[in-house]
Design a protein around this motif. Sequence first.
Motif, mmCIF file in Angstrom:
data_model
loop_
_atom_site.group_PDB
_atom_site.id
_atom_site.type_symbol
_atom_site.label_atom_id
_atom_site.label_comp_id
_atom_site.label_asym_id
_atom_site.label_seq_id
_atom_site.Cartn_x
_atom_site.Cartn_y
_atom_site.Cartn_z
ATOM 1 N N ALA A 122 0.958 -1.171 0.041
ATOM 2 C CA ALA A 122 -0.009 -0.119 -0.061
ATOM 3 C C ALA A 122 0.857 1.185 -0.105
ATOM 4 O O ALA A 122 0.519 2.316 -0.815
ATOM 5 C CB ALA A 122 -0.988 -0.045 0.963
ATOM 6 N N VAL A 123 1.906 1.113 0.796
ATOM 7 C CA VAL A 123 2.904 2.432 0.827
ATOM 8 C C VAL A 123 3.467 2.525 -0.456
ATOM 9 O O VAL A 123 3.699 3.744 -0.987
ATOM 10 C CB VAL A 123 3.720 2.194 1.850
ATOM 11 C CG1 VAL A 123 4.949 3.192 1.859
ATOM 12 C CG2 VAL A 123 3.249 2.108 3.248
ATOM 13 N N GLU A 136 2.511 1.606 -3.518
ATOM 14 C CA GLU A 136 1.284 2.254 -4.411
ATOM 15 C C GLU A 136 1.101 3.789 -4.220
ATOM 16 O O GLU A 136 1.051 4.347 -5.243
ATOM 17 C CB GLU A 136 -0.064 1.429 -4.323
ATOM 18 C CG GLU A 136 0.286 0.359 -4.858
ATOM 19 C CD GLU A 136 0.655 -0.255 -6.217
ATOM 20 O OE1 GLU A 136 0.121 0.606 -7.112
ATOM 21 O OE2 GLU A 136 1.468 -1.073 -6.507
ATOM 22 N N GLU A 137 1.022 4.070 -2.927
ATOM 23 C CA GLU A 137 0.868 5.579 -2.465
ATOM 24 C C GLU A 137 2.025 6.294 -3.003
ATOM 25 O O GLU A 137 1.980 7.476 -3.733
ATOM 26 C CB GLU A 137 0.670 5.629 -1.182
ATOM 27 C CG GLU A 137 0.506 7.090 -0.655
ATOM 28 C CD GLU A 137 0.191 7.248 0.674
ATOM 29 O OE1 GLU A 137 -0.044 8.447 1.246
ATOM 30 O OE2 GLU A 137 0.050 6.322 1.427
ATOM 31 N N LEU A 138 3.337 5.960 -3.074
ATOM 32 C CA LEU A 138 4.447 6.714 -3.401
ATOM 33 C C LEU A 138 4.479 6.747 -5.037
ATOM 34 O O LEU A 138 4.793 7.860 -5.510
ATOM 35 C CB LEU A 138 5.902 5.935 -3.064
ATOM 36 C CG LEU A 138 5.946 6.094 -1.329
ATOM 37 C CD1 LEU A 138 7.296 5.080 -0.899
ATOM 38 C CD2 LEU A 138 6.080 7.544 -1.025
ATOM 39 N N GLY A 173 1.973 6.897 -6.853
ATOM 40 C CA GLY A 173 0.955 7.920 -7.176
ATOM 41 C C GLY A 173 1.417 9.137 -7.026
ATOM 42 O O GLY A 173 1.312 10.154 -7.739
ATOM 43 N N GLU A 174 2.178 9.600 -6.231
ATOM 44 C CA GLU A 174 2.794 10.695 -5.494
ATOM 45 C C GLU A 174 3.794 11.368 -6.620
ATOM 46 O O GLU A 174 3.804 12.321 -6.936
ATOM 47 C CB GLU A 174 3.084 10.904 -4.214
ATOM 48 C CG GLU A 174 1.989 10.745 -3.160
ATOM 49 C CD GLU A 174 2.669 10.982 -1.741
ATOM 50 O OE1 GLU A 174 3.652 10.875 -1.607
ATOM 51 O OE2 GLU A 174 1.815 10.676 -0.678
#
Length: 369
Positions: free
Chosen positions: A258-259, A261-263, A265-266
């Motif tokens: 999850a971390v 994927e979030e990175l 996206g950013e």
Amino acid sequence: MNKTPLRAAIALAACSFDLQAPAEGNVITLQVTPAGQFKPRDGREMKVPAWNIDAALATAVVQRFDAKKTPPVLDYEHQTLWKEENGQPAPAAGFFRSLEWRDGEGLFAQVELTARAKQYITDGEYRYFSPVFMFDPVTGDVLDIQMGALTNNPAIDGMQALSERAAATFQLSIDPPNEEPLVNPLLLAVLAALGLAETTTEEQAIAALTAHTTDLVSLRKQLGLDDTAACSAMVAACTGLKAKAATATDPSKSVPVAVVEELKGEIAALTARLGERDQQDLEGEISAALSDGRLHKSQEQWAHDLGKANRASLSAYLSTVKPIAALSGSQTGGEPPVKDEKTGLNADELAVCTAMGITAEAFKAAKEV
């Protein structure tokens, strides 16, 4: 471990032998066993087909006898075995001094009699000798001579009780010199499986086996196996867990999905913003160059293409080219420029051609695009 109790039993032999008074002195020769196989004459039930002794077995029995520090006792009517129950004294009738094997006859003992015992025998008051010996409960082989008694009733009533009493009295202990202890092979295998020494006591072995059984039950439960699962199944389950652990990712060296994927996206959003800003800067730089005469309108698309492909090259070009005043403003004061009759270009346009080193036709072609 006290190993012999697992392979030895006590016998009070009702196959007693006649007594002969010593010719001189106090030493008497007694036949302890016959040669070969023999049975009690009272017909009692036995756990072996017969007792047995031969020259080889007798040699071991003699060695054990010679290794003893205290000679076995000869008493009256096996009173040594009864004294704790009846409270009566158990006087000795004599003591064993030596053993010998006689081929074809059996095992014999030299016994030193007390004066009273010698007199009893001489007077015929005691007529038989009854030995107490240890034997292998599987083969019936005679292992050791424990004691003996003068008796007049060889087929003693309650013989089984006397056998049990003898076993308790002597504790079935035997330490054969210079030979391997008599130990049940199955017991040795169990001790080895439990990682215990052969000197482990019976109580310690039982305790270890109980603990081992409890551990196996717990291990099966932890592995999710059936209560009756064999050791091979447990080994296979442990091997699988070990292989899985070897390929598992170290949590300390990994990041949750999850971390990640979030990175991602950013980073994508930041990249997009940087691209937009870079495009804006490029548009601004080209607009400025068009305004101050460093670029002609005909060069606008070329500048865009070069800036997208290699921004540094465009910036380097624009930093070196000199602005052309004719491209940055009107030289006619707002009046329509006068065109050259031959080229069809006004003075400003002709100045651009001259400054850029292009023909009037190329200029007009670029204007028409």
